[in-house]
Design an enzyme around this catalytic site. Structure first.
Site, short mmCIF file in Angstrom:
data_model
loop_
_atom_site.label_atom_id
_atom_site.label_comp_id
_atom_site.label_asym_id
_atom_site.label_seq_id
_atom_site.Cartn_x
_atom_site.Cartn_y
_atom_site.Cartn_z
N SER A 140 66.81 -61.43 -55.81
CA SER A 140 67.27 -62.11 -55.70
C SER A 140 67.52 -63.21 -56.54
CB SER A 140 67.25 -63.38 -54.64
OG SER A 140 67.19 -62.55 -53.48
N1 SAM Z 1 63.13 -59.77 -51.32
C1 SAM Z 1 63.67 -58.98 -52.41
C2 SAM Z 1 62.89 -58.97 -53.33
O1 SAM Z 1 62.10 -60.30 -53.70
O2 SAM Z 1 62.78 -58.19 -53.87
C3 SAM Z 1 65.45 -59.30 -52.08
C4 SAM Z 1 66.11 -58.60 -51.03
S1 SAM Z 1 66.88 -58.08 -50.47
C5 SAM Z 1 68.12 -59.67 -51.29
C6 SAM Z 1 67.67 -58.24 -49.19
C7 SAM Z 1 66.68 -56.49 -48.41
O3 SAM Z 1 66.99 -56.80 -47.18
C8 SAM Z 1 67.29 -55.07 -48.76
O4 SAM Z 1 66.34 -54.08 -49.44
C9 SAM Z 1 67.74 -54.63 -47.44
O5 SAM Z 1 67.41 -53.03 -47.83
C10 SAM Z 1 66.60 -55.28 -46.83
N2 SAM Z 1 67.03 -55.54 -45.64
C11 SAM Z 1 68.59 -55.37 -45.42
N3 SAM Z 1 68.23 -55.66 -43.81
C12 SAM Z 1 67.17 -55.34 -43.07
C13 SAM Z 1 66.78 -55.41 -42.27
N4 SAM Z 1 67.78 -55.08 -40.38
N5 SAM Z 1 65.48 -55.11 -41.72
C14 SAM Z 1 64.59 -55.24 -42.77
N6 SAM Z 1 65.25 -55.33 -44.10
C15 SAM Z 1 66.75 -54.73 -44.18
#
Ligand code: SAM
Length: 221
Positions: free
Chosen positions: A65
């Site tokens: 993000s």
């Molecule tokens: N917090 C992260 C960082 O600091 O880089 C950015 C996160 S990215 C915007 C969103 C993440 O949520 C992705 O890696 C995606 O694979 C994960 N995601 C989506 N659905 C999910 C779920 N049900 N459980 C865990 N992770 C999930």
């Protein structure tokens, strides 16, 4: 890290012009963002862009993000050094690294095993200990370590997954993007005596949270 870190100046500028200038004031959050080497959490070739005012791709169609959004969400968690924190959506591990600077216990759940592996590597390279990365469906939370003083969801869902509210401690704070597929409202929940207060924090655009209590698949129903 300070004198030998080639990106120290870029981080200072990121904090001053993108974060302080837009109103984030929590000293511990600002210090953590000055300290954590964000360029170690982006894919090879993107290091020079790591401190720019935008999200970046991290592979698998996912993103790290924008620094300002990370700062706002982190500030709103009101973390104390002994807090137990659950992050849903480990991604690159950058947000988790900041949480580890500010809280006592950090558990981060990632749906995609390859990203979880890379996040563990990034955290190790950055010298961040104290984050446990778990592969699984974070819409179900992580019951073995519940309750949590703070929960941060870094992917967007149509509603806040009920298990996450259940796993929030008394006095706990939860931050999550909630709403339609493209752009959402950033929502803060605070649990008081079993009841939940809802505070809207403004518009954001996040990738989808895919799982039992989120969107139902990559095709989105
Ligand atoms: N917090 C992260 C960082 O600091 O880089 C950015 C996160 S990215 C915007 C969103 C993440 O949520 C992705 O890696 C995606 O694979 C994960 N995601 C989506 N659905 C999910 C779920 N049900 N459980 C865990 N992770 C999930």
């Amino acid at each position: 890290m300070a004198e030998t870190d080639p990106c120290q100046e870029e981080r200072e500028e990121m904090v001053e012009f993108q974060i302080l200038a837009r109103g984030v004031r929590d000293r511990r959050v600002l210090a953590a963002m000055r300290k954590i080497p964000r360029h170690l959490f982006v894919p090879k070739g993107y290091e020079r862009a790591a401190y720019e005012d935008r999200p970046l791709p991290i592979g698998e169609g996912q993103t790290i993000s924008q620094p300002y959004i990370v700062a706002v969400m982190t500030e709103q968690l009101d973390l104390a050094p002994q807090d137990r924190v659950l992050e849903i959506g480990t991604g690159s591990g950058y947000q988790a690294a900041l949480l580890a600077e500010l809280a006592g216990t950090v558990i981060s759940v990632e749906r995609l095993a390859d990203l979880a592996d890379r996040a563990r590597e990034n955290l190790a390279r950055a010298g961040v200990a104290g984050v446990r990365v778990v592969v699984g469906d974070g819409t179900q939370g992580y019951p073995p370590e519940a309750p949590y003083d703070a929960i941060i969801v870094t992917a967007a869902s149509p509603t806040i997954p009920e298990p996450l509210i259940d796993q929030l401690a008394e006095g706990g704070r939860l931050i999550a993007p909630v709403g339609p597929r493209d752009c959402q409202d950033l929502i803060k929940l605070v649990k008081h005596e079993g009841r939940v207060e809802t505070i809207p924090l403004g518009g954001v655009c996040f990738v989808p949270l895919i799982g039992q209590f989120g969107w139902q698949g990559d095709g989105y129903p």
